[in-house]
Motif scaffolding. Sequence first.
Motif, PDB file in Angstrom:
ATOM      1  N   PRO A 155       0.771  -1.239   0.000  1.00  0.00           N
ATOM      2  CA  PRO A 155       0.000   0.000   0.000  1.00  0.00           C
ATOM      3  C   PRO A 155       0.802   1.288   0.000  1.00  0.00           C
ATOM      4  O   PRO A 155       0.231   2.362  -0.182  1.00  0.00           O
ATOM      5  CB  PRO A 155      -0.796  -0.120   1.299  1.00  0.00           C
ATOM      6  N   ALA A 156       2.119   1.243   0.238  1.00  0.00           N
ATOM      7  CA  ALA A 156       2.917   2.469   0.278  1.00  0.00           C
ATOM      8  C   ALA A 156       3.513   2.735  -1.096  1.00  0.00           C
ATOM      9  O   ALA A 156       4.430   2.049  -1.524  1.00  0.00           O
ATOM     10  CB  ALA A 156       4.026   2.341   1.324  1.00  0.00           C
TER      11      ALA A 156
ATOM     12  N   LEU B 153     -12.892   2.035  -2.110  1.00  0.00           N
ATOM     13  CA  LEU B 153     -11.470   1.781  -1.912  1.00  0.00           C
ATOM     14  C   LEU B 153     -10.702   1.804  -3.233  1.00  0.00           C
ATOM     15  O   LEU B 153      -9.562   2.276  -3.295  1.00  0.00           O
ATOM     16  CB  LEU B 153     -11.268   0.449  -1.200  1.00  0.00           C
ATOM     17  N   SER B 154     -11.306   1.317  -4.302  1.00  0.00           N
ATOM     18  CA  SER B 154     -10.661   1.356  -5.621  1.00  0.00           C
ATOM     19  C   SER B 154     -10.482   2.793  -6.082  1.00  0.00           C
ATOM     20  O   SER B 154      -9.415   3.174  -6.612  1.00  0.00           O
ATOM     21  CB  SER B 154     -11.498   0.577  -6.638  1.00  0.00           C
TER      22      SER B 154
ATOM     23  N   TYR C 286      -5.766  -0.741   5.696  1.00  0.00           N
ATOM     24  CA  TYR C 286      -4.524   0.012   5.904  1.00  0.00           C
ATOM     25  C   TYR C 286      -3.296  -0.731   5.379  1.00  0.00           C
ATOM     26  O   TYR C 286      -2.420  -0.136   4.741  1.00  0.00           O
ATOM     27  CB  TYR C 286      -4.369   0.286   7.402  1.00  0.00           C
ATOM     28  N   ALA C 287      -3.203  -2.029   5.650  1.00  0.00           N
ATOM     29  CA  ALA C 287      -2.038  -2.808   5.238  1.00  0.00           C
ATOM     30  C   ALA C 287      -2.312  -3.681   4.019  1.00  0.00           C
ATOM     31  O   ALA C 287      -1.476  -4.512   3.652  1.00  0.00           O
ATOM     32  CB  ALA C 287      -1.557  -3.677   6.403  1.00  0.00           C
ATOM     33  N   SER C 288      -3.448  -3.492   3.391  1.00  0.00           N
ATOM     34  CA  SER C 288      -3.796  -4.304   2.231  1.00  0.00           C
ATOM     35  C   SER C 288      -2.849  -4.024   1.070  1.00  0.00           C
ATOM     36  O   SER C 288      -2.520  -2.866   0.790  1.00  0.00           O
ATOM     37  CB  SER C 288      -5.238  -3.993   1.796  1.00  0.00           C
ATOM     38  N   THR C 289      -2.424  -5.072   0.374  1.00  0.00           N
ATOM     39  CA  THR C 289      -1.602  -4.885  -0.817  1.00  0.00           C
ATOM     40  C   THR C 289      -2.445  -4.664  -2.066  1.00  0.00           C
ATOM     41  O   THR C 289      -1.912  -4.537  -3.157  1.00  0.00           O
ATOM     42  CB  THR C 289      -0.676  -6.092  -1.019  1.00  0.00           C
TER      43      THR C 289
ATOM     44  N   GLN D 159       4.400   1.208  10.612  1.00  0.00           N
ATOM     45  CA  GLN D 159       4.097   1.018   9.192  1.00  0.00           C
ATOM     46  C   GLN D 159       3.112   2.088   8.730  1.00  0.00           C
ATOM     47  O   GLN D 159       2.112   2.375   9.387  1.00  0.00           O
ATOM     48  CB  GLN D 159       3.490  -0.357   8.949  1.00  0.00           C
ATOM     49  N   GLY D 160       3.398   2.676   7.569  1.00  0.00           N
ATOM     50  CA  GLY D 160       2.511   3.684   7.008  1.00  0.00           C
ATOM     51  C   GLY D 160       2.726   5.074   7.549  1.00  0.00           C
ATOM     52  O   GLY D 160       2.149   6.038   7.030  1.00  0.00           O
TER      53      GLY D 160
END
Length: 425
Positions: free
Chosen positions: A17-18, A162-163, A196-199, A375-376
């Motif tokens: 996600p980053a 989200l998309s 939040y941490a979804s790829t 993270q993030g």
Amino acid sequence: MIKSTVLALAPGAAAEPATPVAYPPGATATRFTGLAFDACTAPPAATLDAWRASSYRALAVYVSGANRTCRQPELTSSWVTKVSRLGWRLLPVHKGLQPPCGARPSDTKISRTPATARAQGTAAARQATDQAKTLGMLPGSALYNDIENYSQTDSGCRTAVLSYLSAWTKELHRTGYVSGVYMNLTLGARQLAAAYASTTYARPDALWIARYDDASSLTGWSGITDNAWAVHQRAKQYRGSHDERHGGVTVNVDSDRVDAPVATVAYPYTATGTDRAQARGGPSADAPVTTSYAAGAALRVVCQTPGSTVATTPVWDRLADGSYVSDHYVSTPSATGYSAPLPRCAQPFQVTAAHGLTERTGPGSGYAAAGSLPQGALAWVTCQRSGAKVRANTVWDRLDDGRYVTDQYVATPAAGAYSPPLPRC
């Protein structure tokens, strides 16, 4: 700053996600901490001059979008320059397409087809950046996408939102802008936090929630861990529409607490002195000269940074073209130090390490640990230098608090190498 359990050499995350931000020369991010307000229509500069009697020092402005319902007769580039010189920070808002399961008309909604939703998010980012540039809000500015309430039980609607926001973030990052999202805490923001941490989805850099409970705290949000958007990445709209009077002027506003990136603008100053002011490729008298300015020449300064001492000051001014001029030769108020309202030069990038990243007192894992970034979190990078190797990467990032982190776990554009336009330390 929120602390977390840290593995100094945690494995890096996937490209999402980053996603990296491609800052152009001259770009800097501006951070604001304090009280802000938003009104549907941007107030006249005279009103904001009067409102300097208040505790507010920032305001939201609706710059673009199909659902920007209020007229904006004041919102011009000259207005942005004028109110910025008064000391106001600006939070630019794009109020565009809304969730397909929300209450907006069908012709202004996000598509339920993910590919179309992504295309719409990309288009929204382009519209917002085009308008921001027209208003004088430079790359490095944070732009906030306003997503209003929607059903939390409709999975197709969640995927669409989200998309859309993922594409919004990726396109802003591609053009050098910082991504923000505004959502109701219980009717949108928690779903964003769950990803939040979804790829699958690119993560925005800042979250601004609405929760009208008259509590302005930026931590302890129900359903959102304090380790998410933890480092100067949060804002809360804690009180809805009400009248306030300051300096003899009444305005209907919502109230916000902010610790997050905002708009970056160029401040007009002039070159001073009897000799031509030399603009250089870095904040040092040893850096190569790129051009020079006669006394009285107009300069567009975006931020200030430390460098080699010239006469009475170690401060250097970064211009909008990415060059640097010693502050000794610029008409800023202070002759020896930093001058408000100019921000310090820094470019934020997200931390990719899943278990967080250790901050150190120097550019190597042998230096003492001085803190951590989850993270993030945004690593606010001021410059880069070589240091101890981490995996195959010898680049270390110096943060705006003077600490260092290995570039291996920061989403800068050049993996394992220096990332222009960041200067060398």
